[in-house]
Design a protein around this motif. Structure first.
Motif, short mmCIF file in Angstrom:
data_model
loop_
_atom_site.label_atom_id
_atom_site.label_comp_id
_atom_site.label_asym_id
_atom_site.label_seq_id
_atom_site.Cartn_x
_atom_site.Cartn_y
_atom_site.Cartn_z
N LYS A 25 -3.16 -13.83 3.58
CA LYS A 25 -4.06 -15.39 3.53
C LYS A 25 -3.95 -15.98 4.86
CE LYS A 25 -4.72 -15.38 -0.78
NZ LYS A 25 -6.18 -15.10 -1.85
N VAL A 26 -5.08 -16.65 5.26
CA VAL A 26 -5.20 -17.71 6.27
C VAL A 26 -5.43 -19.06 6.03
CG1 VAL A 26 -6.59 -17.90 8.51
CG2 VAL A 26 -6.24 -15.33 7.50
N VAL A 27 -4.73 -19.88 6.47
CA VAL A 27 -4.90 -21.47 6.25
C VAL A 27 -5.16 -21.90 7.74
CG1 VAL A 27 -3.84 -23.46 5.40
CG2 VAL A 27 -3.47 -21.25 4.25
N LEU A 28 -6.14 -22.84 7.73
CA LEU A 28 -6.39 -23.54 8.97
C LEU A 28 -5.71 -24.94 8.52
CD1 LEU A 28 -10.22 -22.81 9.94
CD2 LEU A 28 -8.02 -22.54 11.31
N TRP A 29 -5.31 -25.50 9.76
CA TRP A 29 -4.80 -27.18 9.74
C TRP A 29 -5.59 -27.70 10.77
CZ3 TRP A 29 1.02 -28.83 9.49
CH2 TRP A 29 1.22 -30.15 9.13
N MET A 30 -6.35 -28.70 10.58
CA MET A 30 -7.07 -29.29 11.22
C MET A 30 -6.95 -30.87 11.24
SD MET A 30 -10.61 -26.87 11.49
CE MET A 30 -11.34 -28.03 12.53
N PRO A 31 -5.95 -31.34 11.68
CA PRO A 31 -5.57 -32.96 11.76
C PRO A 31 -6.69 -33.59 12.57
CG PRO A 31 -4.06 -31.90 13.04
CD PRO A 31 -4.93 -30.91 12.54
N LEU A 44 8.88 -23.99 7.98
CA LEU A 44 7.60 -23.46 7.31
C LEU A 44 7.16 -22.23 7.81
CD1 LEU A 44 5.30 -24.16 5.88
CD2 LEU A 44 4.34 -25.71 7.85
N ASP A 45 7.57 -21.74 9.25
CA ASP A 45 7.09 -20.66 9.71
C ASP A 45 7.90 -19.56 8.87
OD1 ASP A 45 5.88 -18.96 11.70
OD2 ASP A 45 7.93 -18.45 12.55
N SER A 46 8.95 -19.70 8.61
CA SER A 46 9.69 -18.55 7.80
C SER A 46 9.22 -18.57 6.49
CB SER A 46 11.21 -18.95 7.87
OG SER A 46 12.20 -18.03 7.06
N TYR A 47 8.90 -19.60 5.95
CA TYR A 47 8.28 -19.41 4.41
C TYR A 47 6.96 -18.68 4.62
CZ TYR A 47 6.43 -20.71 0.14
OH TYR A 47 5.98 -20.66 -1.24
N LEU A 48 6.39 -19.08 5.59
CA LEU A 48 4.79 -18.31 5.72
C LEU A 48 4.92 -16.95 5.89
CD1 LEU A 48 3.20 -20.98 8.01
CD2 LEU A 48 2.46 -20.46 5.63
N ARG A 49 5.79 -16.49 6.78
CA ARG A 49 6.26 -15.13 7.06
C ARG A 49 6.56 -14.29 5.88
NH1 ARG A 49 9.14 -15.99 11.03
NH2 ARG A 49 11.24 -16.21 10.43
N GLU A 50 7.26 -14.87 4.82
CA GLU A 50 7.77 -14.42 3.57
C GLU A 50 6.57 -14.16 2.46
OE1 GLU A 50 10.53 -16.81 1.86
OE2 GLU A 50 11.98 -16.53 3.18
N ILE A 56 1.17 -15.45 5.18
CA ILE A 56 0.13 -16.42 5.57
C ILE A 56 0.25 -16.80 7.00
CG2 ILE A 56 -0.55 -18.44 5.03
CD1 ILE A 56 0.62 -18.58 2.41
N ILE A 57 -0.81 -16.73 7.62
CA ILE A 57 -0.87 -17.27 8.97
C ILE A 57 -1.49 -18.63 8.87
CG2 ILE A 57 -3.28 -16.21 9.22
CD1 ILE A 57 -2.42 -15.96 12.39
N SER A 68 -11.37 -18.62 6.41
CA SER A 68 -10.16 -19.12 5.97
C SER A 68 -9.99 -18.96 4.53
CB SER A 68 -9.73 -20.47 6.54
OG SER A 68 -10.62 -21.27 6.10
N ASP A 69 -8.60 -19.13 3.99
CA ASP A 69 -8.51 -19.08 2.68
C ASP A 69 -8.11 -20.40 1.99
OD1 ASP A 69 -8.70 -15.96 1.66
OD2 ASP A 69 -7.07 -16.20 3.27
N GLY A 70 -7.91 -21.60 2.82
CA GLY A 70 -7.45 -22.48 2.72
C GLY A 70 -7.48 -23.43 3.82
#
Length: 419
Positions: free
Chosen positions: A227-233, A266-272, A275-276, A320-322
């Motif tokens: 999965k790919v998630v974008l964060w755009m604040p 959060l990076d560790s959780y995404l790795r599990e 998800i990028i 992106s997926d989300g």
């Protein structure tokens, strides 16, 4: 000349560059008066001339570029002369598209070529996305000015512009859908029938990317995953004057994150979860660090990288997926994809106080998970991976109010303008 303005241009250009900037601005104002008035008096509008203008130092991007690309691919340059008013003309010296010219306007010293005022005055159609910079202030009779704009979101006008009673300098402006006719007609002090519910040209990039998801991710990061998630604040700190949100202080540059340790967790959780998370800084945001060396699944993307790889931001959004965002217009745009949205609202109350919103209750127009901390972000990611989507019906409801869907946004605009 304010102290903050002097500091801004001195930091960007150096002391002598700052002096050149104000000399350039003086020359530009003189050209505007002389060239503009003479052209209006003795010139005529050229119906076969189209002029495009972006924000200064953001040449040939976003909605103007998307619409321009459509016109070129459809052969409109055989019928029309197309003029780009750009800050950095040298960037386009290898462009050889037929019947297309690039003219200097608002360069880094604030100077615009006399030709910019001539073309601005005589264009049959003048398209811009942020402001016209007065380049067509004196325009020949018969010109149509179209504000392609750069997005409708939740934010109210900047504090310094809320009480201005200035008539708009456009004949038409684009908005995504019905609810924004009301908000923008009030903010822009214009008649509702000037606002065209046609959406934005860049939507075509988002809905029909030129590359696949795997191709884009491999080109940018050499990455493959689930999965790919974008964060755009949206921006908080910026060099813009009159923005009270500059006073907002966050513990970390990313809302809802308290410190670097939370980001590492959060990076560790995404790795599990395979998800990028791709973080895209707002173009106006200052005080921003993009050091990603300590992360494996959190990556930053900037305009320079996208330009180098020849990938449009809205193509990246489209694969992106989300999406994680907040009060930004990209959250509105993302509704067209009907995919999970997370609204990061950690500073909602202070943002409401400092900047304000166009809706009485913005939360009614946010059909997605409300995120206030790192734990909420992990929940959003978990729901994404296991397929939990509790806001599908709410997105569909908001879509009808916020958009006027079509298959080809550029074509609809060109047809409406009878180009």
């Amino acid at each position: 000349m304010t102290k903050s303005a002097i500091k801004k241009y001195t930091e960007r250009l150096g002391f002598f560059g700052m002096i050149l900037h104000y000399i350039g601005r003086f020359m530009t104002k003189t050209e505007q008066q002389v060239i503009g008035k003479l052209t209006v008096r003795f010139g005529k509008v050229k119906k076969n001339r189209l002029v495009f203008k972006n924000r200064e130092m953001m040449d040939c991007t976003d909605n103007p570029e998307a619409f321009y690309e459509y016109l070129i691919s459809s052969g409109y340059n055989k019928k029309y002369e197309i003029i780009w008013l750009v800050s950095e003309k040298r960037k386009f010296r290898n462009q050889n598209t037929g019947n297309v010219k690039f003219v200097t306007a608002e360069n880094k010293y604030g100077w615009s070529s006399p030709l910019a005022y001539y073309y601005g005055a005589t264009a049959g159609f003048f398209f811009y996305s942020h402001n016209s910079a007065g380049l067509n202030r004196y325009r020949c009779k018969g010109q149509t000015v179209v504000n392609l704009w750069h997005g409708c979101g939740y934010k109210d006008a900047e504090q310094g512009k809320k009480k201005q009673n200035i008539k708009p300098d456009f004949d038409y402006a684009l908005v995504p859908g019905p609810v924004f006719v009301k908000t923008k007609s009030g903010l822009w002090n214009c008649e509702p029938d000037r606002l065209l519910m046609m959406g934005y040209p860049r939507y075509d990039w988002m809905l029909h990317p030129s590359m696949s998801k795997d191709e884009i991710l491999d080109s940018l990061f050499g990455w493959k995953g689930k999965k790919v998630v974008l964060w755009m604040p949206t921006f908080r700190k910026s060099d813009l004057g009159g923005c009270a949100e500059n006073e907002i202080e966050l513990p970390c540059q990313l809302p809802a994150i308290q410190d670097m340790n939370e980001l590492k967790e959060l990076d560790s959780y995404l790795r599990e979860q395979e998800i990028i998370l791709i973080i895209k800084k707002h173009p106006l945001q200052t005080e921003w660090d993009e050091n990603e060396q300590e992360f494996t699944n959190i990556r930053y993307v900037a305009e320079a990288l996208l330009e180098k790889k020849q990938i449009k931001l809205y193509e990246l959004i489209g694969i992106s997926d989300g999406l994680l965002s907040d009060y930004s217009s990209v959250a509105v745009d993302y509704l067209l994809l009907d995919r999970p949205l997370g609204y990061v609202l950690a500073d909602y109350n202070i943002y409401k106080e400092k900047r304000g919103f166009v809706f009485e209750d913005p939360l009614e127009y946010m059909p997605g998970e409300k995120i206030y901390n790192a734990c909420d972000i992990r929940k959003f990611m978990k729901h994404l991976t296991d397929g939990t989507d509790s806001y599908r019906q709410e997105r569909a409801k908001n879509l009808k109010q916020m958009h006027n869907k079509t298959e080809n946004y550029c074509k609809r605009l060109a047809d409406y303008l009878q180009l």
